[in-house]
Write a protein that holds these residues in place. Structure first.
Motif, mmCIF file in Angstrom:
data_model
loop_
_atom_site.group_PDB
_atom_site.id
_atom_site.type_symbol
_atom_site.label_atom_id
_atom_site.label_comp_id
_atom_site.label_asym_id
_atom_site.label_seq_id
_atom_site.Cartn_x
_atom_site.Cartn_y
_atom_site.Cartn_z
ATOM 1 N N ALA A 45 -54.543 -4.007 -20.715
ATOM 2 C CA ALA A 45 -55.415 -2.968 -20.148
ATOM 3 C C ALA A 45 -55.192 -1.625 -20.846
ATOM 4 O O ALA A 45 -56.144 -0.864 -21.055
ATOM 5 N N MET A 46 -53.940 -1.334 -21.205
ATOM 6 C CA MET A 46 -53.660 -0.092 -21.934
ATOM 7 C C MET A 46 -54.369 -0.104 -23.289
ATOM 8 O O MET A 46 -54.942 0.897 -23.725
ATOM 9 N N PHE A 95 -50.682 6.068 -21.476
ATOM 10 C CA PHE A 95 -49.352 5.623 -21.077
ATOM 11 C C PHE A 95 -49.457 4.795 -19.810
ATOM 12 O O PHE A 95 -50.413 4.925 -19.050
ATOM 13 N N ALA A 96 -48.427 3.977 -19.548
ATOM 14 C CA ALA A 96 -48.252 3.423 -18.197
ATOM 15 C C ALA A 96 -47.744 4.566 -17.325
ATOM 16 O O ALA A 96 -47.151 5.524 -17.835
ATOM 17 N N ASN A 97 -47.974 4.486 -16.031
ATOM 18 C CA ASN A 97 -47.503 5.539 -15.134
ATOM 19 C C ASN A 97 -46.004 5.329 -14.882
ATOM 20 O O ASN A 97 -45.573 4.852 -13.832
ATOM 21 N N ASN A 98 -45.201 5.688 -15.895
ATOM 22 C CA ASN A 98 -43.775 5.376 -15.897
ATOM 23 C C ASN A 98 -43.001 6.046 -14.763
ATOM 24 O O ASN A 98 -42.221 5.395 -14.054
ATOM 25 N N VAL A 147 -51.134 5.374 -28.076
ATOM 26 C CA VAL A 147 -50.713 4.537 -26.946
ATOM 27 C C VAL A 147 -49.191 4.536 -26.876
ATOM 28 O O VAL A 147 -48.520 4.205 -27.850
ATOM 29 N N ASP A 148 -48.654 4.898 -25.710
ATOM 30 C CA ASP A 148 -47.209 4.902 -25.474
ATOM 31 C C ASP A 148 -46.465 5.840 -26.430
ATOM 32 O O ASP A 148 -45.318 5.602 -26.786
ATOM 33 N N LEU A 182 -51.766 -4.826 -28.561
ATOM 34 C CA LEU A 182 -52.671 -5.119 -29.682
ATOM 35 C C LEU A 182 -53.771 -6.094 -29.270
ATOM 36 O O LEU A 182 -54.920 -5.947 -29.688
ATOM 37 N N GLU A 183 -53.415 -7.074 -28.450
ATOM 38 C CA GLU A 183 -54.418 -8.042 -27.971
ATOM 39 C C GLU A 183 -55.519 -7.330 -27.198
ATOM 40 O O GLU A 183 -56.712 -7.623 -27.373
ATOM 41 N N GLY A 184 -55.131 -6.398 -26.332
ATOM 42 C CA GLY A 184 -56.119 -5.645 -25.553
ATOM 43 C C GLY A 184 -57.033 -4.823 -26.440
ATOM 44 O O GLY A 184 -58.254 -4.778 -26.232
ATOM 45 N N ILE A 185 -56.452 -4.176 -27.447
ATOM 46 C CA ILE A 185 -57.246 -3.383 -28.401
ATOM 47 C C ILE A 185 -58.238 -4.290 -29.120
ATOM 48 O O ILE A 185 -59.428 -3.991 -29.225
#
Length: 354
Positions: A312-313, A168-171, A155-156, A94-97
């Motif tokens: 960053a996401m 997504f993160a590259n899980n 996101v996610d 949320l901070e990144g957004i």
């Protein structure tokens, strides 16, 4: 490609066109089971993939890229499970957004309502530029946003029924690299802990784990293994089940050398459980997590994990949303943000006795 109509969906399901129309309109009038059947069938037949299939409001996607005037983006994060603004994981996204929207002089409206009838009260397409969905979101909510023609990015999370851009993160690749690192230390009995039905990210992490073990000719846990379907991974409800499992393994001299946990919260609770039953970390068992939340660093011992660039996401989701608004005809994308291994004291080479 032939246009898919409501009548075709109705014929496919053996219901009236009126029922299909009601189910897709979001106005109610049909029960939940029927509505879900209609949504599922519409998705399978390709109805939602059609441009402007049933969107009432088109002007929003036609807006000028200059975004004149103060406009806002809805950030939908239903307050379910552990998804809250105070979370060490979701809060950072949320901070990144927020930072990226602020840099673009755009407003943010956070919505945590998970009921469709309440959610649609805040949806005013004329004042909303788009929506970013964070974490697990019910299909019916996403359908309402799609129905209104509001551009969105998830996101996610992704939804098989509704086509959207996702971040997504590259899980899978990250867990694959983590497992290769552990095997490089000499670990041969690795076990995955989590619930592979809990989220798409958990499933992707399990897939990366399995791929790494298979590539190195190591035995992988059966899909029916109870440690792959832990209950209450968000609440810690799984701990008694895990304690029982690990003690049975210890008794039969089949202790794993490394436990690869689906996230840091699970890893921290697992570490506490191991301490309780007298198993040393990392002396007897290595533990790893995923996400790199602050508590993983503060844990004793600090948890080896995968750093997910959460802010960053969030920022990437905003940029993806702007791209979608500026180029509504572009193909949908799944953006994978690279994650990095963080080596800490909860992992070590297996001891000679193991």
């Amino acid at each position: 490609m032939k246009k898919i109509t409501m009548q075709q969906i109705a014929d496919h399901l053996g219901v009236s066109k009126f029922v299909v129309s009601k189910a897709l309109s979001g106005k109610g009038g049909v029960n939940e089971t029927t509505k879900n059947r209609v949504i599922q069938a519409a998705s399978q037949l390709g109805y939602f993939a059609q441009k402007n299939a049933y969107m009432k409001n088109q002007p929003i996607s036609q807006q000028s890229a200059s975004f004149t005037g103060k406009q806002s983006v809805i950030v939908l994060m239903p307050n379910i499970r552990f998804q809250t603004k105070d979370s060490l994981y979701w809060g950072k996204i949320l901070e990144g957004i927020s930072e990226e929207l602020e840099a673009r002089s755009l407003g943010m409206v956070i919505v945590s309502e998970s009921r469709v009838d309440h959610f649609i009260h805040v949806l005013n397409p004329d004042g909303i530029l788009g929506m970013i969905g964070v974490g697990q979101i019910d299909s019916s909510l996403l359908l309402e946003v799609h129905r209104l023609g509001i551009p969105m990015v998830l996101v996610d999370h992704e939804d098989a029924l509704i086509p959207t851009d996702t971040v997504f993160a590259n899980n899978g690749d990250s867990i694959f690299r983590l497992c290769n690192h552990l095997m490089g230390l000499g670990h041969t009995r690795l076990h995955f802990l989590g619930n592979i039905q809990f989220s798409r990210s958990f499933r992707d992490r399990w897939s990366g784990f399995r791929e790494a073990l298979e590539e190195n000719d190591l035995e992988t846990p059966e899909i029916s293994d109870p440690m792959l379907r832990l209950r209450g991974v968000d609440t810690g409800e799984f701990v008694p089940d895990f304690e029982e499992w690990i003690m049975a393994r210890q008794k039969s001299r089949q202790l794993p050398t490394a436990l690869v946990c689906a996230n840091d919260s699970i890893a921290i609770r697992v570490g506490q459980a191991l301490k309780k039953v007298g198993i040393d970390v990392p002396g007897q068992i290595t533990i790893t997590g995923f996400d790199n939340i602050d508590d993983a660093y503060r844990n004793e011992p600090p948890i080896t994990t995968v750093h997910v660039p959460k802010e960053a996401m969030g920022r990437r989701a905003v940029r993806k949303l702007i791209e979608r608004i500026e180029h509504p005809e572009q193909v949908y994308e799944k953006v994978l943000v690279a994650a990095e291994l963080v080596h800490r004291d909860s992992s070590a080479a297996p001891s000679a006795e193991q």
